[in-house]
Design a protein around this motif. Structure first.
Motif, short mmCIF file in Angstrom:
data_model
loop_
_atom_site.label_atom_id
_atom_site.label_comp_id
_atom_site.label_asym_id
_atom_site.label_seq_id
_atom_site.Cartn_x
_atom_site.Cartn_y
_atom_site.Cartn_z
N GLY A 1 0.79 -1.22 0.00
CA GLY A 1 0.00 0.00 0.00
C GLY A 1 0.82 1.27 0.00
O GLY A 1 0.28 2.37 -0.12
N LYS A 2 2.14 1.15 0.10
CA LYS A 2 3.00 2.34 0.13
C LYS A 2 3.13 2.92 -1.30
O LYS A 2 3.56 2.23 -2.22
N GLN A 3 2.73 4.18 -1.44
CA GLN A 3 2.88 4.81 -2.76
C GLN A 3 4.31 5.35 -2.89
O GLN A 3 4.71 6.26 -2.16
N LEU B 1 16.79 12.51 -1.90
CA LEU B 1 17.08 12.04 -0.56
C LEU B 1 16.65 10.58 -0.43
O LEU B 1 15.95 10.05 -1.28
N SER B 2 17.08 9.99 0.64
CA SER B 2 16.74 8.60 0.90
C SER B 2 15.21 8.43 0.95
O SER B 2 14.52 9.24 1.56
N GLY B 3 14.72 7.39 0.26
CA GLY B 3 13.28 7.11 0.27
C GLY B 3 12.50 7.93 -0.74
O GLY B 3 11.27 7.90 -0.76
N ALA B 4 13.22 8.65 -1.65
CA ALA B 4 12.54 9.53 -2.60
C ALA B 4 11.84 8.74 -3.71
O ALA B 4 10.96 9.25 -4.40
N GLY B 5 12.27 7.49 -3.91
CA GLY B 5 11.62 6.67 -4.95
C GLY B 5 12.56 6.33 -6.10
O GLY B 5 12.11 5.81 -7.14
N LYS B 6 13.85 6.59 -5.93
CA LYS B 6 14.81 6.37 -7.03
C LYS B 6 14.88 4.89 -7.41
O LYS B 6 14.75 4.53 -8.58
N SER B 7 15.10 4.02 -6.41
CA SER B 7 15.22 2.59 -6.72
C SER B 7 13.90 2.04 -7.26
O SER B 7 13.89 1.16 -8.13
N SER B 8 12.79 2.60 -6.77
CA SER B 8 11.49 2.12 -7.27
C SER B 8 11.37 2.43 -8.77
O SER B 8 10.88 1.59 -9.54
N ALA B 9 11.83 3.63 -9.17
CA ALA B 9 11.76 3.99 -10.59
C ALA B 9 12.60 3.01 -11.40
O ALA B 9 12.18 2.53 -12.46
N LEU C 1 22.76 -3.49 -8.32
CA LEU C 1 21.81 -2.98 -7.34
C LEU C 1 22.49 -2.64 -6.02
O LEU C 1 23.65 -2.99 -5.80
N GLN C 2 21.71 -1.98 -5.15
CA GLN C 2 22.27 -1.61 -3.84
C GLN C 2 22.70 -2.86 -3.08
O GLN C 2 23.77 -2.92 -2.52
N LYS C 3 21.79 -3.85 -3.08
CA LYS C 3 22.13 -5.10 -2.40
C LYS C 3 22.36 -6.13 -3.49
O LYS C 3 21.39 -6.61 -4.09
N1 LIG Z 1 9.49 -3.65 -1.45
C1 LIG Z 1 8.90 -2.58 -0.91
N2 LIG Z 1 7.68 -2.69 -0.35
C2 LIG Z 1 7.09 -1.62 0.18
N3 LIG Z 1 7.58 -0.39 0.20
C3 LIG Z 1 8.78 -0.21 -0.35
C4 LIG Z 1 9.51 -1.30 -0.94
N4 LIG Z 1 10.68 -0.83 -1.41
C5 LIG Z 1 10.68 0.49 -1.13
N5 LIG Z 1 9.55 0.87 -0.50
C6 LIG Z 1 9.16 2.21 -0.05
O1 LIG Z 1 9.06 3.05 -1.19
C7 LIG Z 1 9.63 4.33 -0.93
C8 LIG Z 1 10.71 4.62 -1.98
O2 LIG Z 1 11.76 3.68 -1.77
P1 LIG Z 1 13.01 3.61 -2.75
O3 LIG Z 1 13.81 2.44 -2.37
O4 LIG Z 1 12.54 3.69 -4.14
O5 LIG Z 1 13.76 4.96 -2.36
P2 LIG Z 1 15.20 5.46 -2.79
O6 LIG Z 1 15.03 6.85 -3.27
O7 LIG Z 1 15.85 4.51 -3.71
O8 LIG Z 1 15.92 5.43 -1.38
P3 LIG Z 1 17.49 5.17 -1.02
O9 LIG Z 1 18.27 6.32 -1.55
O10 LIG Z 1 17.50 5.13 0.47
O11 LIG Z 1 17.84 3.87 -1.64
C9 LIG Z 1 10.20 4.26 0.49
O12 LIG Z 1 9.29 4.92 1.34
C10 LIG Z 1 10.27 2.80 0.82
O13 LIG Z 1 9.98 2.58 2.16
#
Ligand SMILES: Nc1ncnc2c1ncn2[C@@H]1O[C@H](COP(=O)(O)OP(=O)(O)OP(=O)(O)O)[C@@H](O)[C@H]1O
Length: 593
Positions: A359-361, A381-389, A427-429
């Protein structure tokens, strides 16, 4: 889930062994017929002995009667043994082969699922492992029970009942009367047990998962001295499992006792009715033995039926979770067929929203463009959504809204294997498998020669360090330091040599000198490729052709390093902050003199 659905779901796996099943069923019929021989022979023996007692007996006559009875019984036992061996052999063959088929099918399904499947809480590693394990075990038991065990038992009981009815309808009715009572008790038992079983299954999955987690995090546990805390957490699950198991067994004992009483009542009734007929001279004395033995042939399978019923009810519970897992088409990636040789590698996200299964957008109306031959960077910043993109661009997840495009066409129109073959990820990990350094690097291109592996390691600045290890490339990769493992991941990428590179913090855990070497190697292979780099390290992003700035799931700026810095805002803050952290003025004074 009911029996009909279960058989329908299992049939594709059973179908392959229908020949063996047919033979098993034939043996079953023979075995069931043979089982009736002993009671008949016993009846005949008793009646014959009684007749012989009424007149003078010749010794040869005795020898002949006893010899032929022994011969018949021995032959019957021998035949029964052969039939049983055949049945067991076939049933094991079906069971173990089917378990292997189910396992392979499960693995092929699971590895093809989208990452969103694995992101669900109920699909954590330990839970999945338990579900697969128990699911296959109970399903194969069910196949054995349904197709191999239950039929011989029922056939045995049926033939015995037919014989009883044939001898005397009254005794037959008495023998049959006890069966509905037995079935009723078994049904009640299952009804009461199914809820407990579900809880047991859930607790078992949680327990396996907790143990996995504990072993995986043993360093953290030790460093924070949390052994006691972890033991307590395991204790809670353990106690809960233990309580449920005891409840489960206690209920079973109670119902088993009731069934045993029902069976004894059946024996007594058959005995009493037969005695009545014998005393009224309507039956011979041998009928007592015959009826008791035949009733045993009826009740023994029914007694086992309970075990089968029990295992079957358990299987129904496990089958639910198991088939939900392997039939979940929601998580199958849309499999397009497009493969193109005219590959440009132009990736883009258009007005993408993305919500994780919990449910996390993570992304809101994101539009990104990765131009072919150019380097694109994402900062934030951390958690901005970069890895999600990045995950969406790599096709690991589907967007909730909007589209992911490759060369202007939806990414889902492409053959997903073709896309992933052409995309390289760091990837990061970066997961390092249990295995040697060589095996881990070769994962990038399985057919690579040892020289190719060495060359990739050299490009990833790893070769010199590997040579210093006593076992060189044959060293267990998981024993390497974090930075060395990161370089294995980069070497894999070099070996794969794909036209598109998606890099998420590729040099995060490297020392400054290695990071610089890797940057140079990456700079060299970046040429003429589509590259996306995510980094908190400004030196990695400043040179990018295009930079996107993300904040709280949204793109809030785009441009080059200079233009973004000029516009101020978050990008400028990040750069300034980086400079301050590095103590840039002092560094400049020291380095530049
Ligand atoms: N597998 C997941 N399930 C649920 N929520 C997630 C998952 N992966 C990431 N999130 C959430 O999505 C949001 C964006 O995360 P993301 O990893 O894309 O950020 P980021 O910009 O890459 O951060 P960082 O620089 O710390 O790696 C965060 O709030 C994170 O908690």
């Amino acid at each position: 889930m009911n029996t009909f659905i279960l058989i329908r779901k299992l049939w594709p796996f059973v179908r392959n062994y229908r020949g063996s099943l047919a033979v098993a069923l034939l043996l079953t019929t023979i075995g069931a017929l043979l089982a009736q021989v002993t009671p008949l022979v016993m009846e005949y023996s008793v009646n014959t002995v009684q007749k012989l007692l009424d007149r003078p007996i010749e010794k040869t006559e005795v020898a002949w009667v006893v010899g032929s009875l022994v011969a018949i019984l021995l032959t019957k036992e021998l035949l029964s043994l052969l039939v049983q061996l055949g049945q067991k052999f076939l049933s094991d063959r079906i069971r173990f082969r089917m378990a292997a088929d189910l396992y392979e099918f499960t693995i092929s399904r699971i590895v093809s699922y989208h990452l969103s499947f694995f992101a669900l809480g109920q699909n954590q590693t330990g839970k999945l492992e338990k579900r697969i394990d128990k699911g296959i075990e109970s399903l194969t038991k069910t196949v054995k029970n349904l197709f191999v065990d239950i039929v011989p038992m029922m056939a045995n009981a049926l033939f015995a009942l037919v014989l009883i009815y044939n001898k005397n309808v009254g005794v037959g009715i008495v023998a049959t009367l006890v069966l509905p009572l037995y079935a009723y008790i078994s049904r009640e038992q299952t009804k009461r047990q199914s809820q407990i079983r579900r809880s047991i299954q859930e607790i078992r999955e949680n327990k396996a998962n907790a143990l996995f987690g504990l072993l995986e995090s043993i360093f953290v546990v030790k460093s924070f001295v949390r052994e006691r805390y972890e033991q307590d957490r395991q204790h809670v699950l353990n106690v809960s499992l233990c309580t449920n198991e005891i409840r489960h067994h206690r209920t079973n004992y109670l119902f088993d006792g009731l069934k045993s009483v029902a069976e004894q009542i059946g024996i007594v009734l058959v005995f009493v009715v037969t005695i009545y007929f014998v005393l009224n001279r309507q039956m011979t004395i041998g009928a007592i033995l015959l009826h008791i033995m035949l009733f045993n042939n009826v009740s023994a399978p029914v007694r086992h039926l309970h075990r089968i019923y029990d295992e079957y009810s358990e299987a129904l519970v496990y089958a639910e979770g198991f088939f939900d897992m392997i039939e979940n088409n929601t998580y199958l990636p849309h499999q397009g067929s497009l493969k193109t040789t005219a590959w440009q590698g132009h990736f883009s996200l258009k007005n993408v929203d993305f919500i994780y299964p919990n449910g996390k957008q993570a992304l809101r109306n994101v539009t990104l463009d990765l131009q072919p031959g150019k380097v694109t960077a994402i900062v934030g910043l951390s958690g901005a959504g970069k890895s999600s993109a990045l995950n969406l661009l790599a096709g690991f997840y589907n967007p909730t809204q909007g589209s992911v495009l490759l060369d202007g066409k939806p990414l889902s129109d492409y053959d997903s294997e073709f896309v992933r073959e052409n995309v390289g990820l760091v990837l990061q990990k970066n997961h390092i498998f249990a295995g040697t350094i060589e095996e881990n690097i070769r994962y990038g291109r399985l057919e690579a020669t040892p020289d190719d592996v060495i060359e990739a390691a050299r490009q990833a600045s790893l070769h010199a360090q590997v040579l210093q290890l006593p076992q060189g490339y044959q060293t267990e990769a998981r024993t390497l330091s974090g930075g060395q493992q990161q370089r294995i991941a980069i070497a894999r990428l070099f070996l794969k040599n794909p036209p598109v590179l998606l890099l998420d913090e590729p040099t995060a855990s490297l020392d400054a000198i290695t990071a610089e070497q890797i940057k140079e190697s990456l700079d060299a292979i970046k040429q003429n490729r589509t590259v996306l780099i995510i980094s908190h390290n400004i030196s990695q992003i400043m040179d990018a052709d295009q930079i996107y700035v993300m904040q709280e799931g949204e793109v809030i700026g785009q441009g080059t390093h200079e233009s973004l810095y000029q516009s101020g805002g978050l990008y400028r803050d990040i750069i300034d902050s980086n400079a301050r952290t590095l103590n840039i003025s002092r560094l400049a004074a020291t380095v530049l003199g």
